[in-house]
Structures are given as structure tokens and as C-alpha cells.
Design a protein around this motif. Structure first.
Motif, PDB file in Angstrom:
ATOM      1  N   PRO A  17      48.045  75.416  41.716  1.00  0.00           N
ATOM      2  CA  PRO A  17      47.333  76.056  42.825  1.00  0.00           C
ATOM      3  C   PRO A  17      48.312  76.795  43.732  1.00  0.00           C
ATOM      4  O   PRO A  17      49.522  76.708  43.561  1.00  0.00           O
ATOM      5  CB  PRO A  17      46.704  74.869  43.554  1.00  0.00           C
ATOM      6  CG  PRO A  17      47.655  73.752  43.303  1.00  0.00           C
ATOM      7  CD  PRO A  17      48.175  73.977  41.907  1.00  0.00           C
ATOM      8  N   TYR A  18      47.763  77.513  44.695  1.00  0.00           N
ATOM      9  CA  TYR A  18      48.606  78.187  45.686  1.00  0.00           C
ATOM     10  C   TYR A  18      49.438  77.161  46.447  1.00  0.00           C
ATOM     11  O   TYR A  18      49.051  75.996  46.554  1.00  0.00           O
ATOM     12  CB  TYR A  18      47.752  78.981  46.673  1.00  0.00           C
ATOM     13  CG  TYR A  18      47.013  80.129  46.046  1.00  0.00           C
ATOM     14  CD1 TYR A  18      47.693  81.183  45.443  1.00  0.00           C
ATOM     15  CD2 TYR A  18      45.627  80.180  46.062  1.00  0.00           C
ATOM     16  CE1 TYR A  18      47.016  82.242  44.863  1.00  0.00           C
ATOM     17  CE2 TYR A  18      44.935  81.233  45.480  1.00  0.00           C
ATOM     18  CZ  TYR A  18      45.644  82.260  44.886  1.00  0.00           C
ATOM     19  OH  TYR A  18      44.976  83.291  44.313  1.00  0.00           O
ATOM     20  N   VAL A  19      50.541  77.598  47.012  1.00  0.00           N
ATOM     21  CA  VAL A  19      51.434  76.723  47.776  1.00  0.00           C
ATOM     22  C   VAL A  19      50.653  76.039  48.892  1.00  0.00           C
ATOM     23  O   VAL A  19      49.892  76.675  49.620  1.00  0.00           O
ATOM     24  CB  VAL A  19      52.622  77.530  48.357  1.00  0.00           C
ATOM     25  CG1 VAL A  19      53.461  76.661  49.279  1.00  0.00           C
ATOM     26  CG2 VAL A  19      53.474  78.105  47.244  1.00  0.00           C
ATOM     27  N   GLY A  20      50.827  74.726  48.999  1.00  0.00           N
ATOM     28  CA  GLY A  20      50.147  73.947  50.023  1.00  0.00           C
ATOM     29  C   GLY A  20      48.792  73.409  49.602  1.00  0.00           C
ATOM     30  O   GLY A  20      48.173  72.648  50.342  1.00  0.00           O
ATOM     31  N   PHE A  21      48.316  73.796  48.419  1.00  0.00           N
ATOM     32  CA  PHE A  21      47.018  73.333  47.942  1.00  0.00           C
ATOM     33  C   PHE A  21      47.199  72.302  46.845  1.00  0.00           C
ATOM     34  O   PHE A  21      48.282  72.109  46.302  1.00  0.00           O
ATOM     35  CB  PHE A  21      46.177  74.500  47.418  1.00  0.00           C
ATOM     36  CG  PHE A  21      45.593  75.341  48.504  1.00  0.00           C
ATOM     37  CD1 PHE A  21      44.295  75.147  48.928  1.00  0.00           C
ATOM     38  CD2 PHE A  21      46.351  76.329  49.117  1.00  0.00           C
ATOM     39  CE1 PHE A  21      43.759  75.913  49.947  1.00  0.00           C
ATOM     40  CE2 PHE A  21      45.833  77.108  50.126  1.00  0.00           C
ATOM     41  CZ  PHE A  21      44.529  76.898  50.537  1.00  0.00           C
ATOM     42  N   GLY A  41      40.139  62.031  35.977  1.00  0.00           N
ATOM     43  CA  GLY A  41      40.652  63.216  36.647  1.00  0.00           C
ATOM     44  C   GLY A  41      42.065  62.988  37.121  1.00  0.00           C
ATOM     45  O   GLY A  41      42.537  61.856  37.201  1.00  0.00           O
ATOM     46  N   ILE A  42      42.737  64.078  37.423  1.00  0.00           N
ATOM     47  CA  ILE A  42      44.108  64.020  37.921  1.00  0.00           C
ATOM     48  C   ILE A  42      44.267  65.064  39.019  1.00  0.00           C
ATOM     49  O   ILE A  42      43.710  66.167  38.925  1.00  0.00           O
ATOM     50  CB  ILE A  42      45.131  64.244  36.796  1.00  0.00           C
ATOM     51  CG1 ILE A  42      46.558  64.113  37.326  1.00  0.00           C
ATOM     52  CG2 ILE A  42      44.901  65.553  36.086  1.00  0.00           C
ATOM     53  CD1 ILE A  42      47.614  64.082  36.247  1.00  0.00           C
ATOM     54  N   LEU A  43      44.974  64.713  40.075  1.00  0.00           N
ATOM     55  CA  LEU A  43      45.270  65.636  41.164  1.00  0.00           C
ATOM     56  C   LEU A  43      46.757  65.926  41.149  1.00  0.00           C
ATOM     57  O   LEU A  43      47.577  65.002  41.102  1.00  0.00           O
ATOM     58  CB  LEU A  43      44.886  65.034  42.514  1.00  0.00           C
ATOM     59  CG  LEU A  43      43.395  64.932  42.781  1.00  0.00           C
ATOM     60  CD1 LEU A  43      42.893  63.565  42.395  1.00  0.00           C
ATOM     61  CD2 LEU A  43      43.108  65.221  44.226  1.00  0.00           C
ATOM     62  N   ARG A  44      47.116  67.225  41.181  1.00  0.00           N
ATOM     63  CA  ARG A  44      48.518  67.644  41.217  1.00  0.00           C
ATOM     64  C   ARG A  44      48.694  68.695  42.305  1.00  0.00           C
ATOM     65  O   ARG A  44      47.790  69.455  42.609  1.00  0.00           O
ATOM     66  CB  ARG A  44      48.943  68.233  39.872  1.00  0.00           C
ATOM     67  CG  ARG A  44      48.981  67.193  38.779  1.00  0.00           C
ATOM     68  CD  ARG A  44      49.546  67.757  37.520  1.00  0.00           C
ATOM     69  NE  ARG A  44      48.524  68.516  36.813  1.00  0.00           N
ATOM     70  CZ  ARG A  44      48.696  69.042  35.612  1.00  0.00           C
ATOM     71  NH1 ARG A  44      49.850  68.920  34.998  1.00  0.00           N
ATOM     72  NH2 ARG A  44      47.733  69.703  35.032  1.00  0.00           N
ATOM     73  N   ASN A  45      49.897  68.737  42.853  1.00  0.00           N
ATOM     74  CA  ASN A  45      50.176  69.717  43.906  1.00  0.00           C
ATOM     75  C   ASN A  45      50.740  71.009  43.310  1.00  0.00           C
ATOM     76  O   ASN A  45      50.844  71.144  42.082  1.00  0.00           O
ATOM     77  CB  ASN A  45      51.109  69.130  44.969  1.00  0.00           C
ATOM     78  CG  ASN A  45      52.475  68.765  44.426  1.00  0.00           C
ATOM     79  OD1 ASN A  45      52.902  69.223  43.363  1.00  0.00           O
ATOM     80  ND2 ASN A  45      53.190  67.934  45.165  1.00  0.00           N
ATOM     81  N   ASP A  46      51.103  71.942  44.185  1.00  0.00           N
ATOM     82  CA  ASP A  46      51.594  73.245  43.735  1.00  0.00           C
ATOM     83  C   ASP A  46      52.953  73.156  43.034  1.00  0.00           C
ATOM     84  O   ASP A  46      53.366  74.089  42.366  1.00  0.00           O
ATOM     85  CB  ASP A  46      51.679  74.220  44.925  1.00  0.00           C
ATOM     86  CG  ASP A  46      52.550  73.686  46.046  1.00  0.00           C
ATOM     87  OD1 ASP A  46      53.745  74.028  46.061  1.00  0.00           O
ATOM     88  OD2 ASP A  46      52.042  72.916  46.882  1.00  0.00           O
ATOM     89  N   LYS A  47      53.627  72.017  43.163  1.00  0.00           N
ATOM     90  CA  LYS A  47      54.920  71.813  42.482  1.00  0.00           C
ATOM     91  C   LYS A  47      54.724  71.118  41.135  1.00  0.00           C
ATOM     92  O   LYS A  47      55.676  70.670  40.516  1.00  0.00           O
ATOM     93  CB  LYS A  47      55.851  70.985  43.363  1.00  0.00           C
ATOM     94  CG  LYS A  47      56.215  71.674  44.670  1.00  0.00           C
ATOM     95  CD  LYS A  47      56.983  70.706  45.567  1.00  0.00           C
ATOM     96  CE  LYS A  47      57.140  71.253  46.953  1.00  0.00           C
ATOM     97  NZ  LYS A  47      55.923  71.228  47.751  1.00  0.00           N
ATOM     98  N   ARG A  48      53.459  70.978  40.713  1.00  0.00           N
ATOM     99  CA  ARG A  48      53.069  70.332  39.457  1.00  0.00           C
ATOM    100  C   ARG A  48      53.263  68.822  39.479  1.00  0.00           C
ATOM    101  O   ARG A  48      53.239  68.166  38.454  1.00  0.00           O
ATOM    102  CB  ARG A  48      53.804  70.933  38.258  1.00  0.00           C
ATOM    103  CG  ARG A  48      53.573  72.412  38.096  1.00  0.00           C
ATOM    104  CD  ARG A  48      54.398  72.976  36.955  1.00  0.00           C
ATOM    105  NE  ARG A  48      54.230  74.405  36.863  1.00  0.00           N
ATOM    106  CZ  ARG A  48      53.488  75.019  35.932  1.00  0.00           C
ATOM    107  NH1 ARG A  48      52.867  74.335  35.025  1.00  0.00           N
ATOM    108  NH2 ARG A  48      53.398  76.337  35.937  1.00  0.00           N
TER     109      ARG A  48
END
Length: 104
Positions: A17-21, A41-48
Motif C-alpha cells: 500500500p501507499y506509505v503510512g497505510f 487474512g494477513i495485514l502488512r504495512n507499506d514496508k511489507r
């Protein structure tokens, strides 16, 4: 309606996602023989980076209901951890239509 399987490979990739999302990928499946369903499900940040994940059995269900249940669990998880600005990806156009337009 019968699904035709092919041996052609399909390349799939994950786009951050975009940075910060945060991005959540969720899915549900049903065993045709038993009608038992599971979601995850899995949640990941913009840094993977992996943030949270979930999986659970949901009993007897349809594929549509299992996928929709996965979205519901995601919403609960995001709220519990104050994860706002989350992008949801679902591989079901019917679930997307219901989320966008509702049902009558």
C-alpha cells in the motif's frame, strides 16, 4: 456451472500500500464435500512487514458467506488495534459489489 481448470501458470504478486497505510488480504474457502468453511487474512504495512494475521473455522457455510465473514473479521481486527487507513483486497467481485452497494 462447472469451472474449467487449465495448466497455464498465472503469476500473482503483492503490491504494497501507499506509505503510512496498511493492506489486508483476506480469503475464505469451503470444502465441497462437507460444506465446512475456513477464513483467514494477513495485514502488512507499506514496508511489507507482517503485522497481524488470523484464521478460523466458521462451520457450515457457502463460499460467499465465508469470504464476507473474512472481511468482517478483518474489520474487527483493524478496529481492535486502531488500524485505520487499511486497504482491503478481496478476490470476489460479488463480495465487493455487496460492500459497495449493499443488498436489497
Amino acid at each position: 456451472m462447472e469451472t474449467k481448470l487449465t495448466n497455464s501458470p498465472k503469476w500473482v504478486s503483492w503490491i504494497p500500500p501507499y506509505v503510512g497505510f496498511i493492506k489486508l488480504n483476506t480469503d475464505g474457502s469451503v470444502n465441497r464435500a462437507s460444506s465446512l468453511a475456513a477464513i483467514g487474512g494477513i495485514l502488512r504495512n507499506d514496508k511489507r512487514e507482517w503485522l497481524f494475521g488470523f484464521s478460523m473455522n466458521v462451520g457450515s457455510s457457502s463460499v460467499f458467506a465465508a469470504k464476507l465473514w473474512g472481511v468482517w473479521e478483518r474489520l474487527k481486527l483493524s478496529t481492535k488495534h486502531n488500524l485505520y487507513g487499511t486497504k482491503l483486497e478481496v478476490d470476489s467481485s460479488i463480495v465487493v459489489q455487496v460492500l459497495q452497494k449493499g443488498v436489497s
